[in-house]
Design an enzyme around this catalytic site. Structure first.
Site, PDB file in Angstrom:
ATOM      1  N   ASP A 261       0.813  -1.210   0.000  1.00 12.66           N
ATOM      2  CA  ASP A 261       0.000   0.000   0.000  1.00 12.66           C
ATOM      3  C   ASP A 261       0.851   1.266   0.000  1.00 12.66           C
ATOM      4  OD1 ASP A 261      -2.656   1.410   0.527  1.00 12.66           O
ATOM      5  OD2 ASP A 261      -1.494   2.040   2.275  1.00 12.66           O
ATOM      6  N   ALA A 262       0.469   2.240  -0.818  1.00 17.52           N
ATOM      7  CA  ALA A 262       1.018   3.606  -0.816  1.00 17.52           C
ATOM      8  C   ALA A 262       2.522   3.638  -0.576  1.00 17.52           C
ATOM      9  CB  ALA A 262       0.294   4.455   0.230  1.00 17.52           C
ATOM     10  N   GLU A 296       1.131   0.065  -4.922  1.00 20.31           N
ATOM     11  CA  GLU A 296       0.318   1.255  -5.149  1.00 20.31           C
ATOM     12  C   GLU A 296       1.236   2.450  -4.968  1.00 20.31           C
ATOM     13  OE1 GLU A 296      -3.633   3.526  -3.414  1.00 20.31           O
ATOM     14  OE2 GLU A 296      -2.192   2.605  -2.053  1.00 20.31           O
ATOM     15  N   PHE A 324      -5.679   4.837 -14.886  1.00 28.59           N
ATOM     16  CA  PHE A 324      -6.765   4.226 -15.661  1.00 28.59           C
ATOM     17  C   PHE A 324      -8.105   4.482 -14.982  1.00 28.59           C
ATOM     18  CE2 PHE A 324      -9.668   0.652 -16.366  1.00 28.59           C
ATOM     19  CZ  PHE A 324      -9.801   0.706 -17.746  1.00 28.59           C
ATOM     20  N   GLU A 371       2.961  20.093 -10.524  1.00 31.65           N
ATOM     21  CA  GLU A 371       4.273  19.467 -10.648  1.00 31.65           C
ATOM     22  C   GLU A 371       4.234  18.334 -11.674  1.00 31.65           C
ATOM     23  OE1 GLU A 371       5.311  18.129  -6.765  1.00 31.65           O
ATOM     24  OE2 GLU A 371       5.464  20.150  -5.918  1.00 31.65           O
ATOM     25  N   HIS A 392     -11.841  -0.361  -3.336  1.00 27.77           N
ATOM     26  CA  HIS A 392     -12.233   0.085  -1.990  1.00 27.77           C
ATOM     27  C   HIS A 392     -11.969   1.579  -1.790  1.00 27.77           C
ATOM     28  CE1 HIS A 392      -7.899  -0.221  -1.259  1.00 27.77           C
ATOM     29  NE2 HIS A 392      -8.111   0.589  -0.235  1.00 27.77           N
ATOM     30  N   ASP A 393     -10.806   2.054  -2.267  1.00 24.53           N
ATOM     31  CA  ASP A 393     -10.427   3.457  -2.074  1.00 24.53           C
ATOM     32  C   ASP A 393     -11.358   4.395  -2.828  1.00 24.53           C
ATOM     33  OD1 ASP A 393      -8.430   4.199  -0.343  1.00 24.53           O
ATOM     34  OD2 ASP A 393      -6.805   3.680  -1.703  1.00 24.53           O
TER      35      ASP A 393
END
Length: 595
Positions: A261-262, A296, A324, A371, A392-393
């Site tokens: 994640d992230a 991600e 996407f 940026e 989910h996000d």
């Protein structure tokens, strides 16, 4: 694939039949006492902030905690299981005891992946690992090949998305025991389904994190993430805790991969970035089955996803392609607030570029941030990108948690679902999407007191002055009804409309497995090109050694001239002549060497 002995690190591990070694890094404590099965035992300092104690006569399931000099009792930060909540005692786990029923499972190749993202707590009415097992035949018959489970590491309260985990080695007790999670994975393998786990290595949640008290050096004094203090990945003990966790889940739970994640929030100044170390270790140590590793990352980078000459991935396998989703969302709904403003200008061209080349932003300046973002991605194979039209996000971070079908309508959503499932990128479905679920997926937590108040007010403030949501009443994340409203409605696929959606999805996945997956085994970079675009209309094609795949779809208000697409029609949602009508898609395949 029998039980493995994990290298000595943090936590409680069996070192003999009934001998457990307890290890803790606590630079902020002069003394630490181990309380196990009601007995207090002084832990031995062994240098550099480490405490250790070996205890004989310990059994699986025994409760233990660490008692600090001031009398405060805390769980093990590397707990393998909790008795109940994140603040209570930890439990000793013996990974040798589970008897795997499908130990001969050898995994599935990446190009076969059809990912199904699920949240254990809302996937079934019961919200447990064991209850989810009952749905596995349904998913296998549908044509899904990979289950991606939202984070299960123990977090505060019983309800939550899982991204605020604090005990990164312990399955969330409200979902079940470690053996329950193993049984879920074992059963999935029996149905031919891979299982990957979403893990969070970039921060710890706000409740139950005692590491700042135990070891302040675990966190960087100046570096912060959007969710709290940054982890000091360059400190050996902290790095070991973080880098061992992925291997632990893969080895002890026989998982087929991980989603990280992230990772743009994992800032590491070490000579070798911790993520590269993790990937290299996984490739070296998991050799009996494929290990599918996805990331991600909002930066649109490719340096973590190189390919060997034979097409294999020496580091990470693929990356979630938010570009996407974002382009498709603007294309389908017209929403242009927040990060969607980056895709507001001619979204059909953004959709076409993501399908043909990977990223929409490949170094261009972001409208939102001002940026430059991204790098050239045309050299990546299409299988390096995990695509989705909802997850989910993107659903849950809306004020009301609406799914795409509620925003764009059923006809448009069906066209976009077909485009997703018949493109050569790796597709991801969000649970319930396969039958047209309309229940929302909301942001929910289970906090109390001041923390609950802060989360509730923070969530409401997030949407203040937000054009599309201004004036809306944002559901209280801590209200149990917010959680229950987010559960799947399993009556829907039994309805006529749900059954029709399900049959549609099943047919698309059958076509994908039969005709598209064989193209992907030799698919390389620089394969895609944009054929044509117009308002509401996209046409793209991909040339592979085994054939040319072409796709055109139209969600605009008028029919569009159909460009030349070679080959036989693989799928068409309606009769197509020289023009593609509104809310229609056609996919064609020309077999043979396209070099």
């Amino acid at each position: 694939m029998g039980s493995t002995s994990f290298p000595a690190g943090w936590g409680a591990e069996f070192v003999a039949e009934d001998v457990v070694r307890f290890r803790l890094w606590a630079t902020g404590q002069q003394t630490v006492t181990l309380r196990v099965s009601g007995e207090d035992l002084a832990m031995n300092p062994i240098g550099e902030g480490w405490f250790e104690r070996e205890v004989t006569g310990v059994c699986a399931g025994d409760e233990y905690s660490f008692v600090l000099a001031d009398g405060m009792t805390v769980p093990d930060p590397a707990s393998r299981a909790q008795k109940e909540d994140v603040n209570g005692p930890s439990r000793v786990v013996d990974h040798r005891s589970y008897r795997w029923q499908h130990s001969d499972w050898k995994g599935r190749p990446w190009e076969e992946s059809v990912v199904y993202e699920m949240h254990i707590g809302t996937f079934t009415p019961e919200g447990t690992f064991r209850a989810a097992i009952e749905k596995l035949p349904y998913l296998a018959e549908l044509g899904v090949t990979m289950l991606e489970v939202l984070p299960v590491s123990q977090f505060g309260g019983n309800r939550g998305w899982g991204y605020d985990g604090v005990l990164l080695y312990a399955p969330h007790a409200a979902y079940g025991t470690p053996d329950d999670f193993k049984a879920f994975i074992d059963a999935a393998h029996g149905h031919g389904l891979s299982v990957v786990l979403d893990i969070v290595l970039n921060h710890f949640g706000p409740e139950g994190n005692y590491l700042p008290l135990l070891a302040p050096d675990f966190f960087h004094k100046e570096r912060h993430t959007p969710w709290g203090a940054g982890i000091a990945y360059d400190v050996d003990a902290a790095r070991r805790y973080i880098a061992d966790a992925p291997l632990y889940w893969l080895k002890e739970y026989h998982l087929d991969g991980l989603r990280f994640d992230a990772i743009d929030q994992i800032e590491d100044t070490s000579d070798k970035h911790v993520l590269i170390e993790i990937a290299e270790r996984i490739r070296a140590e998991i050799v009996d089955r494929p290990a599918h590793l996805t990331t991600e990352d909002s930066r649109n980078v490719i340096f973590l996803h190189p390919r060997n000459e034979d097409g294999s991935a020496p580091l990470f396998t693929g990356e979630w392609n938010d570009d996407f989703h974002n382009a498709v969302h603007v294309f389908a709904t017209g929403e242009t607030q927040a990060y969607y403003q980056d895709f507001a200008h001619q979204p059909e061209k953004m959709v076409a570029r993501t399908l043909a080349e990977g990223f929409a932003y490949q170094g261009e300046t972001s409208v939102q941030s001002g940026e430059a973002r991204g790098v050239k991605s045309t050299g990546q194979p299409p299988t390096a990108f995990v695509d989705f039209i909802q997850n989910h996000d993107q659903v849950g971070n809306r004020a009301q948690g609406e799914r795409l079908i509620s925003l764009a309508g059923a006809e448009r959503t069906r066209v976009l679902l077909a485009a997703l499932l018949l493109s050569p990128h790796i597709p991801l479905l969000f649970m319930g999407e396969e039958y047209g679920e309309t229940n929302p997926f909301l942001f929910f937590t289970d906090f109390h007191g001041d923390l609950a108040k802060a989360v509730r007010e923070g969530r409401a403030k997030e949407f203040e002055g937000h054009g599309d949501f201004e004036g809306e009443s944002v559901p209280d994340p801590n209200d149990v009804q917010t959680f229950t409203r987010s559960k799947l409605n399993w009556h829907t696929p039994e309805s006529d409309q749900g059954a029709e959606w399900l049959a549609f999805t099943r047919h698309l996945l059958t076509q994908r497995a039969r005709h598209i997956v064989p193209l992907l085994t030799t698919a390389g970079g620089n394969s895609g090109r944009i054929v044509a675009t117009a308002p509401g209309f996209v046409a793209v094609s991909w040339r592979f050694p085994r054939g040319t795949l072409s796709m055109a779809f139209n969600i605009g208000p008028a029919s569009q001239p159909l460009p030349a697409l070679p080959g036989e029609t693989l799928f068409a949602s309606s009769d197509v002549g020289d023009a593609l009508p509104q809310n229609a898609i056609i996919v064609r395949l020309a077999q043979g060497d396209a070099a």
